[in-house]
Design an enzyme around this catalytic site. Structure first.
Site, PDB file in Angstrom:
ATOM      1  N   CYS A  25     -83.590  67.200  11.111  1.00 53.54           N
ATOM      2  CA  CYS A  25     -83.223  66.342  12.241  1.00 53.54           C
ATOM      3  C   CYS A  25     -82.146  65.341  11.813  1.00 53.54           C
ATOM      4  O   CYS A  25     -81.017  65.734  11.544  1.00 53.54           O
ATOM      5  CB  CYS A  25     -84.465  65.657  12.808  1.00 53.54           C
ATOM      6  SG  CYS A  25     -84.227  65.000  14.480  1.00 53.54           S
ATOM      7  N   HIS A  29     -88.851  69.879  13.532  1.00 51.75           N
ATOM      8  CA  HIS A  29     -89.937  69.156  12.898  1.00 51.75           C
ATOM      9  C   HIS A  29     -91.189  70.045  12.873  1.00 51.75           C
ATOM     10  O   HIS A  29     -91.358  70.928  13.708  1.00 51.75           O
ATOM     11  CB  HIS A  29     -90.265  67.881  13.675  1.00 51.75           C
ATOM     12  CG  HIS A  29     -89.220  66.830  13.588  1.00 51.75           C
ATOM     13  ND1 HIS A  29     -88.949  66.134  12.426  1.00 51.75           N
ATOM     14  CD2 HIS A  29     -88.377  66.338  14.525  1.00 51.75           C
ATOM     15  CE1 HIS A  29     -87.997  65.256  12.649  1.00 51.75           C
ATOM     16  NE2 HIS A  29     -87.621  65.359  13.919  1.00 51.75           N
TER      17      HIS A  29
END
Length: 483
Positions: A330, A429
């Protein structure tokens, strides 16, 4: 359709863990249970089945209840971006970015959606277990409160107050809380729990009786320290462990100042083939590291400056020259690129349009106001193994390195890799929670096969936690107190 609220004498006294354990205990007693936290502050968030985001603790509590996580379980989530400001998430959606003083003015308008979400949860459950935030003794924040007594009184939910004896001064914690509360708030509290006791609980009998005498509240038990709590996903960065495991594969994770979604690392910390090192400020990345993971962050641009301030950019460049691997997740993925553009000043305090990245992947990220929130099923490009995870980010990443994706989502490329395969970036994630992918990924780095089944481990710890609470506190009386 009863409810009970667990409040604490302070932050990090174990409220989240107690709620998770009570949720599992009540579920095993045959009740339909749901967790609820009116207001949370955390950068460790989860994406829900209804496409929003809530605090990680409520997602774990939902798992303890045998339910899918839903935005109603945490209707107000604050995600700090700076020391004085945070994103405001209401019923799963970003509605504002506010400084602390501005949020104080916004807060009274949030009680309505909080009560709305709570009412929906109560309609679908036999019992809702509510978690407070911080402490009700912060009476300077009582006006407009939606997190503790303001909610408890508005919804007429009885409260159990938790004190953390491991910190010391637990008698003063509980008696002092009663002393500063206004009478109507104090009347909402029906009893107390002592948490994190070490040693022989009988040694605290006199202190326990003194608290009951001074407050007039019922005692619901003395809960010993639960060591396996470290095996469950943590919500607060203060709970980050500095290392884990003793395996031959060495993974280093620089601890960013606004680190987010750090439970990505939990399965790796439990891998017997892995030694996970959390690298604190001012510490160098060890030269014997096999893999550096740049984790997620709530403020990519600010934490990119943090990386450089610690000298980690130099360490990572040296690591790559030695043939080491790097994975950016991310915000960490965004940092690996050539540059980050922020034309709207969404993250850059000075509104600078272009910030140089670490230059390890030939990609560019442009910050955009729309947030990506989705649960994801993917296939790892290098191994062909299935992956599950979630996206929760702002920004679009493009560039030539995207022709070598990290994964495929619905046939479309996701993430990027360098031509030599040493540098990897992904927005996914939670990827390491899946045993099949985690095993394949680690084997490609030279790790031995692993017996760890992470989801089963989490479930077994939740069951052990429920057993722990059944043994050491009066769960039946807690249930009888709910209304």
């Amino acid at each position: 359709m009863r409810a009970l609220m667990i409040q604490g004498t302070g932050s990090n006294v174990g409220k989240s863990l107690l709620v998770a354990g009570l949720c599992r205990a009540m579920l095993r007693r045959g009740l339909s249970v749901a967790p609820f936290k009116p207001q949370n502050m955390s950068n460790n968030a989860a994406v829900t089945a209804d496409g929003g985001e809530i605090g990680r603790a409520q997602a774990l509590q939902a798992l303890a209840c045998g339910r899918a996580a839903h935005t109603d379980m945490n209707p107000v989530l604050l995600k700090p971006e700076t020391d004085t400001g945070a994103q405001v998430i209401v019923q799963g959606r970003h509605v504002a970015t506010a400084r602390a003083r501005d949020y104080a003015r916004l807060k009274p308008r949030l009680l309505a959606p909080v009560l709305e979400s709570f009412a929906r949860l109560r309609q679908g459950a036999d019992l809702v277990i509510v978690e407070g935030a911080g402490s009700p003794s912060e009476v300077n924040l009582r006006a407009g409160d939606i997190a503790n007594m303001g909610f408890a009184r508005a919804a007429d939910v009885p409260v159990i107050l938790v004190g953390d004896i491991d910190r010391g001064g637990v008698i003063a914690q509980i008696v002092g809380t009663q002393a500063v509360l206004e009478a109507a708030d104090a009347a909402q509290i029906k009893g107390f729990l002592i948490n994190r006791f070490r040693g022989d609980p009988g040694l605290f009998d006199d202190g326990y009786a003194l608290i009951a005498q001074r407050t007039g509240w019922a005692g619901f038990g003395v809960v010993p320290y639960f060591a396996d709590a470290a095996l469950l996903p943590a919500e607060d960065a203060v709970d980050l462990r500095r290392s884990g495991g003793g395996g031959a594969l060495r993974i280093a994770v620089p601890v960013l100042s606004r680190i987010a979604n750090f439970d990505d690392l939990d399965p790796l910390a439990q891998e017997p083939a892995v030694t996970l090192r959390m690298i604190g400020p001012g510490q160098p990345i060890p030269g014997d590291t096999d893999l550096v993971i740049l984790p997620g962050t709530k403020s990519t641009i600010a934490d990119l400056a943090w990386v450089r301030a610690q000298g980690w950019d130099i360490d990572i460049q040296a690591h790559v020259r030695r043939g080491g691997h790097v994975l950016g997740i991310c915000g960490g993925y965004q940092m690996l690129g050539r540059s980050i553009h922020d034309p709207l000043g969404l993250e850059s305090a000075c509104g600078q349009d272009r910030v140089p990245g670490l230059g390890l992947l030939d990609v560019v990220t442009t910050m955009q106001p729309d947030k990506h929130l989705s649960q994801v099923h993917a296939v790892h490009a290098a191994s062909g193994t299935p992956m599950t995870g979630y996206e929760i980010h702002i920004g679009e990443t493009t560039g030539p390195a995207r022709v070598r994706p990290f994964a495929h989502v619905g046939g479309k490329p996701e993430g990027a890799m360098s031509s030599d395969g040493l540098i990897m970036g992904s927005y996914l994630h939670g990827m390491f929670s899946g045993d099949t992918f985690r095993g394949a990924f680690l084997r490609q780095l030279g790790a031995a096969p692993s017996p760890l089944t992470y989801s089963e481990k989490v479930e077994s710890v939740l069951d052990a936690l429920a057993d722990h609470l059944e043994k050491h506190c009066d769960v039946s009386m807690l249930l009888a107190t709910a209304r």
